[in-house]
Design an enzyme around this catalytic site. Structure first.
Site, PDB file in Angstrom:
ATOM      1  CG  ASP A 218      -1.899   1.228   1.441  1.00  0.00           C
ATOM      2  OD1 ASP A 218      -2.893   1.188   0.436  1.00  0.00           O
ATOM      3  OD2 ASP A 218      -1.792   2.104   2.209  1.00  0.00           O
ATOM      4  CD  GLU A 263      14.283 -14.579   3.576  1.00  0.00           C
ATOM      5  OE1 GLU A 263      13.716 -15.328   4.378  1.00  0.00           O
ATOM      6  OE2 GLU A 263      15.143 -13.578   3.852  1.00  0.00           O
TER       7      GLU A 263
HETATM    8  C1  GLC Z   1      -4.281   3.298  -0.480  1.00  0.00           C
HETATM    9  C2  GLC Z   1      -5.395   2.434  -0.424  1.00  0.00           C
HETATM   10  C3  GLC Z   1      -6.409   3.149  -0.012  1.00  0.00           C
HETATM   11  C4  GLC Z   1      -6.041   3.852   1.435  1.00  0.00           C
HETATM   12  C5  GLC Z   1      -4.530   4.569   1.333  1.00  0.00           C
HETATM   13  C6  GLC Z   1      -4.115   4.685   2.621  1.00  0.00           C
HETATM   14  O1  GLC Z   1      -4.134   4.104  -1.535  1.00  0.00           O
HETATM   15  O2  GLC Z   1      -5.813   1.779  -1.712  1.00  0.00           O
HETATM   16  O3  GLC Z   1      -7.584   2.752   0.128  1.00  0.00           O
HETATM   17  O4  GLC Z   1      -6.981   4.660   1.893  1.00  0.00           O
HETATM   18  O5  GLC Z   1      -3.817   3.907   0.775  1.00  0.00           O
HETATM   19  O6  GLC Z   1      -3.748   3.467   3.327  1.00  0.00           O
END
Ligand code: GLC
Ligand code: CA
Length: 556
Positions: A218, A263
């Site tokens: 993310d 790994e």
């Molecule tokens: C990313 C995710 C989103 C989230 C953001 C903060 O963009 O896809 O849904 O709100 O990160 O974690």
């Protein structure tokens, strides 16, 4: 590609993730097993056969960890467990095993930029003193102004408002400020801190040991920061001179992560990197780093032939030399659903302009027709492809959710100036004539966590199942053919000359994909068979907003 029944090891050069069709499963909205109105792992387990039958190769789960849900699970308080609303770790283990037995791989979401303000590390930092080791894992700073009453700098949160929140110290007085590029409930980790780096390597191992086949990372481009915290305007270009967007030092982190992934056999790291600069984007997939990144330039592209051709070309031109497969994404849980987008007068998308897009009229019939054509175009491109849950039944963006039911922090933090992302996260319709459309079991105690439009009775899995011409049957056929057809999946493509507004390319000597994005029918090129069309053909003509897969040479 692999045989159904077992995901099996990939042969070198034929790694599963290079051509996989990956289903993005937004757990909260997929299927509710226990009737509380929120999707859960028990619900997913009862629907695995649906996913196997759809013909996907892997599932990407949005975050399923314990979370106060300030940002729908992207605020994680424990990276090694499952939120009770979704189930237990034992449920996750069972789900992974069942998916593997059905030939489906599992990708999980890891959020390294920030955690929840309820995470034990952040709680410890709050109780510890300024300058402590506990605070050094985050970005705590004294405020400016005489009494420290002004934030350390003027950075703005991506969700609206300032990116800093002031804490109360142990003695009850207002104290330092901490950084949160997203909501205040999502404090940013300090990636210069060795504890943070070591912790995430262990989190990766924890899930790889449990059988996760891949990790979606993310906000992957934002984790490292310039410690001098210089001012930056909200529209400054990302890159090496930006204090937190796409800095060069993020790559060190991902080289470490790659070593961890290596790994284990056949694991994949997928970056969520929202940057417009395709050359910078390709750096994330250079050898020894991530395996793939999401193709946001493709996702944001309007339904327009020259624009799409340019994005396709630049994607392939940049991925090819580093040896990374392209990915193709039409939508996800952060953007407007494709049927609505393509039904508007402006078919592009950007996160910053959601309110403008929602102000445009929507022609759902036109949007659906284009979404069908886009699905076949996308599934014919070389590389791996994502299908966001609900895309396969043609759901639209729900733009009229009553304000009091909206959940997205973007809506709240911009005081409604941005409608937020709830409209793409409405629970799936499975069956029946009225809400909850089989999303929750009969007699469920609670309604779905977001209301479903009553018109979705026509879009439920049950309603579309077996119906010639339904979106579901189009996806099923396309995914089945894509898997069976050696020319599709990962490999090269060659453009062939075509009329204005038409995209035509060969995947090898025998399979050609033609998309007509113009307003007039065009003559079909010579072919020996139609493999699949997104809508009925008109004799020898390809109607507007239609894609066809043609066989150009007889099969032996
Ligand atoms: C990313 C995710 C989103 C989230 C953001 C903060 O963009 O896809 O849904 O709100 O990160 O974690
Ligand atoms: Ca539930």
């Amino acid at each position: 590609m692999h045989e159904v029944g077992s995901p099996g090891p990939s042969a070198p050069g034929d790694y599963w993730w290079r051509s996989a069709a990956i289903y993005q499963l937004y757990v909260r909205s997929f299927a509710d097993g226990n009737g509380d109105g929120i999707g859960d792992l028990a619900g997913v387990r009862t629907r695995l056969s649906y996913l196997a039958g759809l013909g996907i190769d892997a599932i990407w789960f949005n975050p399923w960890y314990p979370s106060p849900m300030s940002d729908a699970g992207y605020d994680i308080s424990d990276y090694r467990s499952i939120d009770p609303v979704f189930g237990t770790l034992a449920d996750a283990d069972a789900l992974i095993a069942e998916a593997h037995a059905a030939g489906i791989r599992i990708i999980i979401d890891v959020v390294p930029n920030h955690c929840s303000d309820q995470h034990p590390w952040f709680q410890a930092a709050l109780s510890a003193a300024p300058g402590s080791a506990e605070r050094a894992r985050f970005w705590f700073r004294p405020g400016r102004g005489r009494g420290g009453e002004l934030p350390p700098n003027g950075w703005q949160s991506i969700f609206g408002g300032p990116a800093w929140t002031r804490v109360t110290e142990r003695d009850g007085r207002p104290g330092e400020w901490y950084l949160h590029l997203f909501a205040p409930e999502q404090p940013d980790f300090n990636w210069a801190n060795p504890d943070v780096r070591a912790e995430f390597e262990e989190v990766l191992r924890f899930w790889f040991e449990r059988g996760a086949d891949g990790i979606r990372i993310d906000s992957a481009g934002m984790i490292t920061k310039d410690a001098s915290l210089p001012e930056v305007s909200i529209d400054a270009p990302s890159g090496p001179h930006h204090p937190y967007a796409d800095r060069d030092d993020v790559h060190e982190v991902y080289r470490q992560w790659r070593a961890v992934a290596d790994e284990y056999p056949d694991r994949v790291l997928i970056g969520e990197v929202w940057i417009p600069d395709a050359v910078r984007l390709a750096r994330y997939v250079s050898p020894g780093e991530l395996h793939t990144v999401f193709n946001f330039p493709y996702l944001s592209c309007p339904w327009n032939a020259p624009a799409l051709r340019e994005v396709i070309d630049s994607t392939l031109a940049l991925n090819g030399p580093v040896g990374a497969p392209a990915t193709w994404v039409l939508s996800n849980h952060d953007v407007d659903r494709i049927v609505s987008r393509y039904g508007r007068t402006d078919t592009s998308f950007s996160l910053q302009q959601r309110a403008y897009f929602h102000s445009l009229p929507v022609d759902l019939q036109l949007g659906t027709r284009r979404a069908r054509a886009a699905a076949l175009l996308t599934l014919a491109l070389p590389g791996s492809v994502y299908v966001y849950q609900g895309e396969e039944i043609g759901l639209w963006e729900v733009q009229d959710i009553p304000d009091e039911l909206r959940q997205d922090p973007i809506w709240r933090r911009t005081r409604g100036a941005d409608p937020g992302r709830d409209g793409s996260r409405v629970p799936l319709p499975w069956s029946g004539q009225e809400p909850p459309f089989g999303f929750s079991p009969p007699g469920a105690a609670s309604e779905p966590w977001l209301p479903q439009p009553k018109e979705w009775r026509e879009l439920s899995v049950e309603a579309e199942n077996g119906q010639a011409g339904s979106m579901l049957e189009l996806y099923r056929s396309a995914l089945r053919l894509r898997r069976a057809e050696p020319a599709l999946g990962d490999d090269s493509m060659t453009w062939v000359p075509s009329a204005e507004g038409v995209l035509a390319f060969d995947r090898d000597a025998s399979v050609r994909c033609v998309s007509n994005l113009s307003a007039a029918s065009v003559a079909l090129p010579g072919h020996c068979a139609v493999i699949l069309a997104s809508d009925p053909l008109d004799g020898g003509m390809l109607p507007p907003d239609t894609t066809v897969w043609l066989r150009t040479e007889p099969q032996d």
